[in-house]
Design a protein around this motif. Structure first.
Motif, PDB file in Angstrom:
ATOM      1  N   PHE A   6      24.528  61.411  34.780  1.00 33.88           N
ATOM      2  CA  PHE A   6      25.317  62.628  34.734  1.00 33.88           C
ATOM      3  C   PHE A   6      24.455  63.782  35.230  1.00 33.88           C
ATOM      4  O   PHE A   6      23.343  63.984  34.738  1.00 33.88           O
ATOM      5  CB  PHE A   6      25.779  62.882  33.297  1.00 33.88           C
ATOM      6  CG  PHE A   6      26.474  64.193  33.088  1.00 33.88           C
ATOM      7  CD1 PHE A   6      27.706  64.445  33.664  1.00 33.88           C
ATOM      8  CD2 PHE A   6      25.902  65.186  32.313  1.00 33.88           C
ATOM      9  CE1 PHE A   6      28.355  65.657  33.475  1.00 33.88           C
ATOM     10  CE2 PHE A   6      26.532  66.391  32.113  1.00 33.88           C
ATOM     11  CZ  PHE A   6      27.762  66.631  32.697  1.00 33.88           C
ATOM     12  N   TRP A  45      28.277  60.949  37.651  1.00 32.88           N
ATOM     13  CA  TRP A  45      29.252  61.990  37.289  1.00 32.88           C
ATOM     14  C   TRP A  45      28.655  63.368  37.579  1.00 32.88           C
ATOM     15  O   TRP A  45      27.527  63.648  37.202  1.00 32.88           O
ATOM     16  CB  TRP A  45      29.607  61.884  35.808  1.00 32.88           C
ATOM     17  CG  TRP A  45      30.216  60.565  35.444  1.00 32.88           C
ATOM     18  CD1 TRP A  45      29.572  59.469  34.943  1.00 32.88           C
ATOM     19  CD2 TRP A  45      31.592  60.205  35.585  1.00 32.88           C
ATOM     20  NE1 TRP A  45      30.472  58.440  34.762  1.00 32.88           N
ATOM     21  CE2 TRP A  45      31.712  58.861  35.148  1.00 32.88           C
ATOM     22  CE3 TRP A  45      32.730  60.883  36.037  1.00 32.88           C
ATOM     23  CZ2 TRP A  45      32.933  58.189  35.146  1.00 32.88           C
ATOM     24  CZ3 TRP A  45      33.946  60.207  36.040  1.00 32.88           C
ATOM     25  CH2 TRP A  45      34.041  58.882  35.590  1.00 32.88           C
ATOM     26  N   THR A 241      27.455  59.792  26.626  1.00 33.12           N
ATOM     27  CA  THR A 241      26.237  60.299  27.264  1.00 33.12           C
ATOM     28  C   THR A 241      25.098  60.373  26.259  1.00 33.12           C
ATOM     29  O   THR A 241      25.307  60.624  25.068  1.00 33.12           O
ATOM     30  CB  THR A 241      26.465  61.697  27.860  1.00 33.12           C
ATOM     31  OG1 THR A 241      26.972  62.562  26.840  1.00 33.12           O
ATOM     32  CG2 THR A 241      27.447  61.648  29.012  1.00 33.12           C
TER      33      THR A 241
END
Length: 374
Positions: A6, A45, A241
């Motif tokens: 991420f 992401w 996450t």
């Protein structure tokens, strides 16, 4: 369990001493995604944030992802998020961007949506509103229209409270069969069940530790069994996450973590994400969490609040998320550490961890998409 990274264009305090800090942060994060692609990660992401000074400069993430569509080969590229609220991005333009990225990536795009990070961001586009839940009404009105825009030859049009469009052909259409998998960025545990009821995958940015995962996942999995999917298929998928630092030895990983400024990043997170539930012990801005010592890092590892250690330890820590039922574990990479150490984390996890846990070469969302309508 599948793996991702991420990125969000976190600049932090580097700009105080380096006039190119913003540029370096953005360019380094493209390198992290390219490395993750080479290291066997399945997802990357990219956030969409606005006005969040030190915390995130990744505002035009569609441009960022378009570059990465050409720079990578196999990794799935996701919007974490595209904001589809009409005052921020007109829904038709969001639908067009999703389909275009689906083409540029050869069907590797994942459509994550959400409602914005908190009051500072939301009030920039909707000044004067007093209830941040106002954004939920706009998102609810909008989300089911995207599959219609993609799959109807001529979109039937929409007349709503917050936006409208006469019948039009929304182009391009997505690449290949159906449309990209749809996800929702959950900022609170109650959002998981809501997403499940709509057949959406969850981008779980609100889960703090492994033990929090089990009951949240249970609520999602129960809801998705009875889903009335807004899309062409159900994306039964929960991503969570966690910060990750992996090094050749435990001592080296802890040393890197101590120098990473993680306390400041965590303080900024709750400064701007003021619609997230605030865990006990997180002070209100401008008060900061204390700097993390080696003892604090060891405590965070013990409490399963971060992933940190040598490859064997990181493997064991990731298995805890797998046992808790996460479908995907996506790593936030602390920008306070060097680019070299960050890429080493990605390489070591790709070499020693992912092959032990993710043994299926097919992305789950690819399988869901291919089965749509069958």
């Amino acid at each position: 369990m599948e793996f991702g990274i991420f990125v969000q264009g976190y600049v932090g305090k580097r700009a105080e001493t380096d006039p190119e800090a913003e540029h370096k942060a953005l360019m380094e994060e493209t390198e992290y995604v390219i490395q993750a692609d080479a290291s066997g990660f399945k997802y990357a992401w990219a956030s969409e944030h606005h006005f969040l000074e030190e915390y995130s400069h990744l505002s035009a993430n569609d441009v960022f992802l378009g570059y990465l569509a050409h720079a990578t080969d196999r990794i799935h590229l996701g919007s974490g998020i595209f904001n589809p609220l009409a005052p921020v991005n007109h829904p038709v333009k969001v639908a067009e961007k999703v389909a275009m990225l689906d083409h540029l990536s050869g069907g590797r795009f994942e459509f994550g949506s959400g409602r914005g990070a908190g009051s500072h961001e939301i009030l920039g586009f909707m000044p004067g509103i007093t209830d941040m839940n106002h954004t939920k009404e706009i998102w609810e009105e909008t989300i089911a229209e995207f599959p219609k825009m993609w799959l109807q030859d001529e979109y039937e049009g929409f007349q709503g409270k917050h936006w409208s469009l006469p019948p039009r052909k929304v182009l391009p259409k997505p690449y290949g069969k159906s449309h990209p998998a749809m996800w929702y960025a959950a900022g609170s545990p109650s959002s998981y069940a809501m997403a499940g009821s709509k057949g959406l995958g969850v981008l779980g940015f609100s889960v703090q530790k492994v033990s929090d995962m089990e009951w949240v996942l249970e609520s999602y999995k129960s809801a998705i069994k009875e889903a009335r999917a807004v899309g062409d298929f159900v994306n039964d998928n929960v991503m969570v996450t966690s910060t990750a630092i992996c090094a050749e030895t435990h001592e080296k990983a802890v040393e890197i973590a101590v120098g990473g400024g993680l306390n400041y990043l965590q303080s900024l997170l709750f400064r701007y994400h003021d619609t997230f539930p605030r865990p006990d012990g997180i002070p209100e801005w401008p008060e900061l969490l204390p700097e993390y010592s080696a003892e604090i890092i060891e405590l965070l590892i013990q409490e399963e609040l971060m992933i940190c250690g040598d490859p064997g330890e990181v493997l064991a820590q990731c298995r805890r998320w797998e046992q808790a039922g996460a479908d995907q574990l996506s790593f936030g990479l602390p920008i306070g550490i060097s680019a070299e150490d960050t890429k080493n984390t990605i390489k070591l996890i790709g070499e020693h961890v992912i092959p032990q846990i993710d043994t299926d070469p097919v992305h789950r969302t690819t399988r869901f998409r291919q089965s749509a309508g069958s």
